[in-house]
Every structure is written in structure tokens, then in C-alpha cells.
Write a protein that holds these residues in place. Structure first.
Motif, PDB file in Angstrom:
ATOM      1  N   ARG A 108       0.869  -1.179   0.000  1.00  0.00           N
ATOM      2  CA  ARG A 108       0.000   0.000   0.000  1.00  0.00           C
ATOM      3  C   ARG A 108       0.899   1.220   0.000  1.00  0.00           C
ATOM      4  O   ARG A 108       1.883   1.284   0.736  1.00  0.00           O
ATOM      5  CB  ARG A 108      -0.929  -0.002   1.211  1.00  0.00           C
ATOM      6  N   ILE A 109       0.567   2.178  -0.838  1.00  0.00           N
ATOM      7  CA  ILE A 109       1.381   3.384  -0.983  1.00  0.00           C
ATOM      8  C   ILE A 109       0.490   4.600  -0.769  1.00  0.00           C
ATOM      9  O   ILE A 109      -0.608   4.681  -1.331  1.00  0.00           O
ATOM     10  CB  ILE A 109       2.025   3.464  -2.384  1.00  0.00           C
ATOM     11  N   GLY A 110       0.966   5.529   0.034  1.00  0.00           N
ATOM     12  CA  GLY A 110       0.219   6.753   0.289  1.00  0.00           C
ATOM     13  C   GLY A 110       0.884   7.950  -0.359  1.00  0.00           C
ATOM     14  O   GLY A 110       2.114   8.037  -0.419  1.00  0.00           O
ATOM     15  N   ASN A 111       0.078   8.881  -0.862  1.00  0.00           N
ATOM     16  CA  ASN A 111       0.593  10.098  -1.495  1.00  0.00           C
ATOM     17  C   ASN A 111      -0.203  11.306  -1.028  1.00  0.00           C
ATOM     18  O   ASN A 111      -1.428  11.225  -0.844  1.00  0.00           O
ATOM     19  CB  ASN A 111       0.500  10.009  -3.023  1.00  0.00           C
ATOM     20  N   ALA A 112       0.505  12.409  -0.852  1.00  0.00           N
ATOM     21  CA  ALA A 112      -0.152  13.664  -0.512  1.00  0.00           C
ATOM     22  C   ALA A 112      -0.332  14.485  -1.784  1.00  0.00           C
ATOM     23  O   ALA A 112      -0.426  13.942  -2.885  1.00  0.00           O
ATOM     24  CB  ALA A 112       0.653  14.416   0.544  1.00  0.00           C
ATOM     25  N   THR A 113      -0.334  15.802  -1.672  1.00  0.00           N
ATOM     26  CA  THR A 113      -0.596  16.640  -2.837  1.00  0.00           C
ATOM     27  C   THR A 113       0.298  17.871  -2.810  1.00  0.00           C
ATOM     28  O   THR A 113       1.193  17.996  -1.964  1.00  0.00           O
ATOM     29  CB  THR A 113      -2.078  17.062  -2.874  1.00  0.00           C
ATOM     30  N   GLU A 114       0.047  18.786  -3.729  1.00  0.00           N
ATOM     31  CA  GLU A 114       0.782  20.041  -3.794  1.00  0.00           C
ATOM     32  C   GLU A 114       0.358  20.957  -2.645  1.00  0.00           C
ATOM     33  O   GLU A 114      -0.734  20.822  -2.101  1.00  0.00           O
ATOM     34  CB  GLU A 114       0.509  20.739  -5.131  1.00  0.00           C
ATOM     35  N   PRO A 115       1.194  21.922  -2.282  1.00  0.00           N
ATOM     36  CA  PRO A 115       0.827  22.845  -1.204  1.00  0.00           C
ATOM     37  C   PRO A 115      -0.347  23.749  -1.585  1.00  0.00           C
ATOM     38  O   PRO A 115      -0.611  23.989  -2.758  1.00  0.00           O
ATOM     39  CB  PRO A 115       2.098  23.678  -0.989  1.00  0.00           C
ATOM     40  N   TYR A 116      -1.050  24.224  -0.559  1.00  0.00           N
ATOM     41  CA  TYR A 116      -2.070  25.264  -0.684  1.00  0.00           C
ATOM     42  C   TYR A 116      -3.243  24.851  -1.555  1.00  0.00           C
ATOM     43  O   TYR A 116      -3.711  25.617  -2.392  1.00  0.00           O
ATOM     44  CB  TYR A 116      -1.440  26.576  -1.200  1.00  0.00           C
ATOM     45  N   ASN A 148     -11.095  19.383   2.717  1.00  0.00           N
ATOM     46  CA  ASN A 148     -11.278  18.029   3.249  1.00  0.00           C
ATOM     47  C   ASN A 148     -10.513  16.977   2.453  1.00  0.00           C
ATOM     48  O   ASN A 148     -10.897  15.806   2.418  1.00  0.00           O
ATOM     49  CB  ASN A 148     -12.772  17.672   3.262  1.00  0.00           C
ATOM     50  N   LEU A 149      -9.430  17.379   1.810  1.00  0.00           N
ATOM     51  CA  LEU A 149      -8.662  16.433   1.001  1.00  0.00           C
ATOM     52  C   LEU A 149      -8.157  15.270   1.837  1.00  0.00           C
ATOM     53  O   LEU A 149      -7.735  15.429   2.995  1.00  0.00           O
ATOM     54  CB  LEU A 149      -7.471  17.136   0.354  1.00  0.00           C
ATOM     55  N   ARG A 150      -8.189  14.097   1.223  1.00  0.00           N
ATOM     56  CA  ARG A 150      -7.656  12.893   1.855  1.00  0.00           C
ATOM     57  C   ARG A 150      -6.437  12.414   1.071  1.00  0.00           C
ATOM     58  O   ARG A 150      -6.332  12.682  -0.131  1.00  0.00           O
ATOM     59  CB  ARG A 150      -8.724  11.791   1.890  1.00  0.00           C
TER      60      ARG A 150
END
Length: 724
Positions: free
Chosen positions: A350-358, A383-385
Motif C-alpha cells: 500500500r502506498i500513500g501520497n499527498a498533494t501540492e501545497p495550498y 477536506n482532502l484525503r
């Protein structure tokens, strides 16, 4: 020409009118490296210089790369490693691409075949240098030499990468690694647009400064031991990553004095206040590796990240994995001269990823009107996951006939949940044009096959062949709850091609307007003789191929090595804006049909729907230019979208290694001379351009669309390697 020609010019085609604008580009690359070692220290240093003049006149770049690395034993237990590299890329002019009047591709689309390209020289009208260009046949397109020599896009980019690590061996079981790394970049870009250009009648100048850095720090504790027949390695650690970037933009909108490119020469100035771009990711991780008699292997990993780009409630996300492999040939004692190795692999991760700032809040930006601000066009999502990808993979590896034949087979399935998608179009009535969302669930399934063989292998001659084949199928299993199962547009290009997400569909599905058909499959025309216009879009294809494959051969005949490789893909579709526009202008071969008709009319092959719902043969003639402009109109994605299947001779190389009788008297250990080529040949039915098409919008690359694409280069060169 520069006004009316003094002599009448013959109305004729200039067959190499486009080709002759381009030139044979050159690239020179020189590298020297020095390395050495003793019982305590090992080092390597290298210096590379590359100089490129591209196919388009007045474009190219030069690049310097310098690197050094040192490993040193400070004591019997403490080791240090230092790596440092520096690069600088400079260019007076990089080519622009796309469907816009600052791109040479745009000029090539609209250029008149009966106009000699040389008539555009010199660039400026006499006495009007830097004021009024020569473009006598259409003010719609700029002079091509103006684009090449005056509309410049310069670059000066510097980059430093370095890291330092210390490894301390506590005892025979434990060691500690401390590592710190940094990446720093500094970039200056400028754009110059002269007076009388179509987009900037009074000129334009831009300076853009981009600088940033990235810090990474790791602390790892490693433990190794053996428990009977089981070897165990365990690692635990923590890391911290910080990234910061800043962009400053300054614009001179209009130039007081033509040809003087400076901000102080601006008629009006504009600038963008630098927006912050910084993010933290802190992590804890662990790894456990077990192997039993080098026959059975098990790997376990666990990692937890905390990302500053996600809301507090969703900032922490955990992702583990487990992988195993079994050497079946050893476990069951199957090794022989025929079967050398048989391995079974399986993994779950399982791999988790976030996103760009702001992306969580809406921020005002400075308006071009002094003292005012404006709303962003991107609607944020508080409410981003985190995106989570679950992957299951299995495979087998074989080695046969004294390793003369090896084969690898892998099957996999990955499910992506909550994929973070930016720039999703929304209705302007909302006050925004784009938004960022968590998508639903997408499943990818695929197969990868690889083979390597030595059909012939002896002292004086060997033949090595390797091949690969892969396919991937993706399916959208669900959409975000807020869409209530209804499709939504993930991206759109040019207002004509839409990438819609539909449950049961695939990522890369392309939608747009097309033709209407009768029940028996004939094209429907209206009473005016033009194609009937649909009110809804339809799926016209998918941007991704059904499968890809490649094969490489290498022959060694004593000191000579000959190698070449083919690769290709099957299916996949791409929309061509150039095809639409050049069809509309009658510049493509298929538009020859009907142009010699005595009445100047052409009747489209198809049917007309009658008032009672029945169909009859279309008999209405329309002017030939009108017919082609309608049937292949810009919005008709169906008629301008084509299969991107291709086969390419990707590269070829012939190398000669001089024998020792030559190298030893010269006191060198190796001397090799080679000639090589890349993109030497291609078969495809895709019109005009390379089928590996994609469009670039800022930093976003979207496959499946060609809009003013630049030509692909065929490269031929030679290489000399000398080792002392």
C-alpha cells in the motif's frame, strides 16, 4: 515581399517550403572522469560539457556538469561519504511549441505553399528595423524568422545537489546511518516579443526568477543477525523532508523604445508577488528482511507519513507492504544443466501520497490594478484525503540452459482510492473555473513479460536478443459521492477534447463531438449538405495503447559490436489540431477529392433523414472548401482523431574496440569507437506527426492530443571512449 515585387512571380508550389526552414542540428558532449582508491579512501570526479544547436535556427543550449564523490574510513567503525554535483544550463533561445502565434509550428500550419520562404527575409522593412516586420501575405501569422530570431525564450538554470552520510558500526550486529542531503536550484527565464508581432503590437518583455531548495534528513538503525538457518535484517528510521520554492514574475507590457528589452523601458509594468510554495513531510519507517538458507525470502515494511499539504484530520497516513520470493529450483532440488533457476514472487503493498501545497484554502492574489486583489480560479478543498494505492503482484523467473535463456513474467493489480486530481473544470457560474477533488476508485490490471536469450555464444561470435511485452487495463470502479455516480470531466484540451470519468470507463477515455450515423452506419447530412450536428458528445477512443512491446538484438563479432532495437505500441488514439487546420486549408492530400469538380461542389457520401424518420441518399452539393472545413471542423473530434499504433527503429549502434596490440603501446586500457543513431525509421498511420503525441499546458502534460507539435529529431552520431 517587401511591398510589391518588381517582377512578376510565378504562381507555383515550393515543395520544400517547410522542410528548408529547418536545419541539421548538432550536439557535442565531452566527458572526463577520474577515479581512484586505496584501503581507506575511494573517490570519483567527473566533468561534462554539452553543446547543442537544435534543428530550429537560433535555438539550442549548453550545459556544464561537475560531480565529485568521496568515501573515507575515519576509523575502523566510522565511515563517511560525501557527494556533490553542480550543473548549469544556459540558452539564448528555447523553441516554443503549441497552437499559438509565438510558435514556429503555428506558422507552418498557416504558411502559403506558393510563397517562397526566402521572401520573408530580411525580417524588417527598410528603415523600420525593430518596428515593422515583413509579413506581406497575412497579418494573421508572424514572420518565421521573427519568431526564430526575435521572439526568444532564454534560460539560465543552476543546480547544486549534495549529501553527506556517516555510518557507525556499533558492533557486528548494529550500525547507525545519519544522512543529510540538499538540492538547490536557481533559474532565470526571459521572454522577448518585438514590436509588430501579432500578439504584442508594441512589444513585450518578461523576467521570471525561480529559486528553491529541498532538504532531506534520515536517521536509520540497522540490525543484522543469523538465527540458525535464518538470516535477519531489521531497519528502523525517521526522515524529514522540507521543500521551498519561490517564483517572481515581472512584465513589461509594451516597450517605449523598440528592440530595447528591459523593465525600465516598459510602457506599463506588471508583476506577480511571489507566492509561497513550501511543504514538510515527516516520516517513520521500518523494514524487516528474513531469508531461509537463501531459498525463501520475506520482506516486511511499514511507513507513516505526516504531510503539511493535507488537513490536520487527514495529515497522517500509514502504508505497509509484504513481499516474498521462493527459489523453487533450490527448494525442490530441481537444478540441472537445463534448469538453472526457477523463482516464484508475490507481494502486497500500500502506498500513500499527498498533494501540492495550498490546495486546502482559497487565497487572494494581487490584481493587475494597483491596490486590489482577485479571487483564484481554483476552488480549494479543505477536506482532502491522501491518495492510497493498493497493489498485488505475482510473478515467476526462469533461467535455462546455463543461463542462455531467461524469462520473467509478472501480473499485477493496483487499486487507487481517493486519487487527488487538480484542475477539474467547473462551471464559471460558481465563480471558479477549476477545482481539486478526491476521485473515486480506479483499478489497474496488467501483465509484463521479458525474455533474454543467447541463441549463439562462443569466443568469436555471440548473438543476444531481449524482448519485452506489456499491457495495462484500467477501469473506473466508482466516482466521488458528491457526483452521485454522474460522470465528470477530469481535464479538457482546447475546448474540444474532454477526458471524462465514467463508472465502468477508463482513465484516458476521450470524449468530443463527432458524426451522426443512420441505423445502417451511414453518415447523416443535413438539408444544407453539411454533416448533421449532434447535441451530445461521445467517446472517440482512449489515449493509452492496448499494449507495448520492444525487441533488441546485439551481435558481437570479435571486436565489433552491432546492436539495434525496435519498439512499438498497438492502438491508442490522439486528436490532431494540425490535421483539422490543414484540412480546412486544403493542404493535405486527402483534400484533393472534389476540387476539380466542374461546378466546384462536392456531395458528401451519406444519407439525409426525412420528415417521416426514414433516410434517403444525400444529393446536396456544397462548395469544396466549405465541405472540408465542416467535415473536419475543429470541434469534430471523431474525424480528427487517429490510431497511434507505431513501430520504430528506436536506436542502432556499431562499435569497434581496438585490440590490446593497439591500446597497450599507447598505455591505455580501453579504446572504443562507435557510430549510433536514434529514431532512424518509423511506421505509422498517424498523420503529420510522431504518434507519441502529447500537449503541454504549463507543467501539465496531457497524452492523446497534438496541438502544434514540433517535429521529432532523427539523430546520427559517433562516440569515442578512452580509458587510462
Amino acid at each position: 515581399m517587401n511591398g510589391q515585387s518588381k517582377e512578376r512571380q510565378l504562381w507555383r508550389p515550393y515543395k520544400n517550403n517547410i522542410k528548408d526552414f529547418w536545419q541539421t542540428g548538432t550536439t557535442y558532449s565531452n566527458n572526463i572522469s577520474i577515479e581512484g582508491s586505496n584501503d581507506k579512501t575511494a573517490y570519483r570526479t567527473s566533468l561534462t560539457y554539452l553543446n547543442n544547436e537544435w534543428m530550429m535556427p537560433n535555438t539550442g543550449l549548453e550545459r556544464w556538469n561537475a560531480a565529485v564523490s568521496v568515501d573515507h574510513k575515519l576509523s575502523s567503525k566510522l565511515k563517511a561519504n560525501v557527494k556533490l554535483s553542480y550543473s548549469q544550463t544556459k540558452s539564448d533561445n528555447l523553441p516554443a511549441t503549441g497552437y499559438n502565434n509565438q510558435s514556429i509550428s503555428y506558422f507552418m500550419i498557416f504558411q502559403n505553399p506558393n510563397v517562397d520562404l526566402e521572401w520573408y527575409r530580411p525580417i524588417w522593412k527598410p528603415g523600420q528595423e525593430q518596428v515593422d516586420q515583413i509579413h506581406p501575405f497575412s497579418s494573421y501569422i508572424d514572420n518565421p524568422y521573427l519568431i526564430a530570431y526575435e521572439m526568444t525564450n532564454s534560460l539560465n538554470k543552476k543546480n547544486i545537489t549534495g549529501n553527506v552520510s556517516l555510518n557507525y558500526q556499533i558492533d557486528k550486529h548494529f550500525d547507525v546511518l545519519l544522512r543529510s542531503g540538499m538540492v538547490w536550484n536557481d533559474e532565470l527565464r526571459t521572454q522577448k516579443r518585438p514590436w509588430s508581432s501579432a500578439n504584442y503590437l508594441k512589444g513585450y518583455y518578461r523576467e521570471q526568477y525561480i529559486d528553491g531548495f529541498n532538504f532531506n534528513n534520515d536517521l536509520m538503525v540497522n540490525y543484522k543477525t543469523a538465527i540458525g538457518s535464518i538470516n535477519l535484517t531489521a531497519t528502523g528510521g525517521a526522515s524529514s523532508q522540507y521543500e521551498e520554492q519561490k517564483t517572481q514574475d515581472y512584465f513589461a507590457i509594451g516597450l517605449k523604445n523598440p528592440g530595447v528589452y528591459s523593465l525600465t523601458n516598459a510602457v506599463a509594468q506588471d508583476f506577480k508577488i511571489p507566492k509561497p510554495y513550501d511543504r514538510y513531510v515527516n516520516s517513520l519507517y521500518a523494514l524487516l528482511t528474513l531469508n531461509y538458507k537463501e531459498k525463501i525470502f520475506l520482506d516486511f515494511t511499514a511507513r507513516n507519513d505526516w504531510s503539511s499539504t493535507l488537513p490536520k484530520a487527514n495529515r497522517s497516513y500509514f502504508y505497509p507492504s509484504v513481499a516474498s520470493s521462493f527459489i523453487l529450483s533450490d527448494i525442490f532440488g530441481l537444478k540441472s544443466n537445463k534448469l538453472n533457476m526457477w523463482k516464484l514472487r508475490a507481494s502486497w503493498s500500500r502506498i500513500g501520497n499527498a498533494t501540492e501545497p495550498y490546495q486546502l484554502e482559497n487565497y487572494y492574489s494581487v490584481s493587475s490594478f494597483p491596490g486590489s486583489v482577485e479571487l483564484p480560479n481554483l476552488y480549494a478543498n479543505p477536506n482532502l484525503r491522501p491518495e492510497m494505492i493498493t497493489n498485488i503482484e505475482g510473478g515467476m523467473d526462469f533461467s535455462l540452459f546455463k543461463n542462455r535463456l531467461t524469462f520473467n513474467a509478472t501480473v499485477y493489480q493496483s487499486n487507487s482510492v481517493d486519487q487527488i486530481i487538480r484542475n477539474v473544470p467547473v462551471l464559471w457560474e460558481t465563480g471558479y473555473s477549476l477545482r481539486v477533488i478526491n476521485s473515486g476508485e480506479v483499478r489497474n490490471r496488467g501483465v509484463e513479460l521479458m525474455m533474454n536469450a543467447y541463441p549463439i555464444k562462443n569466443k568469436n561470435f555471440s548473438w543476444n536478443v531481449s524482448a519485452n511485452w506489456s499491457m495495462n487495463r484500467n477501469k473506473i470502479l466508482s466516482l466521488p459521492e458528491e457526483f452521485h455516480g454522474e460522470p465528470y470531466t477530469m481535464a479538457s484540451i482546447g475546448g474540444v477534447v474532454y477526458y471524462n470519468a465514467v463508472v465502468g470507463g477508463s482513465i484516458g477515455d476521450m470524449y468530443g463531438y463527432g458524426l451522426m450515423y443512420s441505423p445502417d452506419g451511414q453518415v447523416v447530412f443535413g438539408s444544407d449538405g453539411l454533416t448533421a450536428k449532434p447535441t451530445t458528445m461521445k467517446k472517440v477512443g482512449n489515449a493509452f495503447p492496448k499494449w507495448r512491446a520492444g525487441i533488441q538484438n546485439e551481435f558481437k563479432i570479435k571486436n565489433v559490436t552491432v546492436s539495434f532495437s525496435f519498439d512499438g505500441q498497438y492502438k491508442g488514439m490522439a486528436y490532431s489540431q494540425s490535421h483539422h487546420k490543414m484540412t480546412e486549408q486544403g493542404k493535405l492530400e486527402h483534400t484533393l477529392v472534389g476540387r476539380d469538380n466542374p461546378d466546384g461542389l462536392i456531395v458528401g457520401q451519406g444519407v439525409v433523414q426525412n420528415a417521416d424518420g426514414s433516410y434517403s441518399t444525400n444529393t446536396k452539393g456544397v462548395a469544396v472548401p466549405t465541405y472540408y472545413a465542416d467535415y473536419w471542423r475543429r470541434a469534430n473530434v471523431e474525424t480528427n482523431t487517429f490510431d497511434t499504433s507505431f513501430v520504430k527503429l528506436r536506436d542502432a549502434r556499431i562499435a569497434y574496440s581496438f585490440p590490446k596490440s593497439v591500446t597497450q603501446p599507447l598505455k591505455i586500457t580501453d579504446l572504443t569507437l562507435a557510430i549510433f543513431g536514434k529514431n532512424l525509421w518509423m511506421w505509422t498511420k498517424f498523420p503529420l506527426f510522431d504518434p507519441e503525441a502529447a500537449t503541454l499546458d504549463n507543467a501539465t502534460i496531457t497524452p492523446g492530443v497534438e496541438m502544434g507539435q514540433l517535429p521529432t529529431a532523427r539523430t546520427v552520431g559517433f562516440q569515442l571512449n578512452v580509458k587510462f
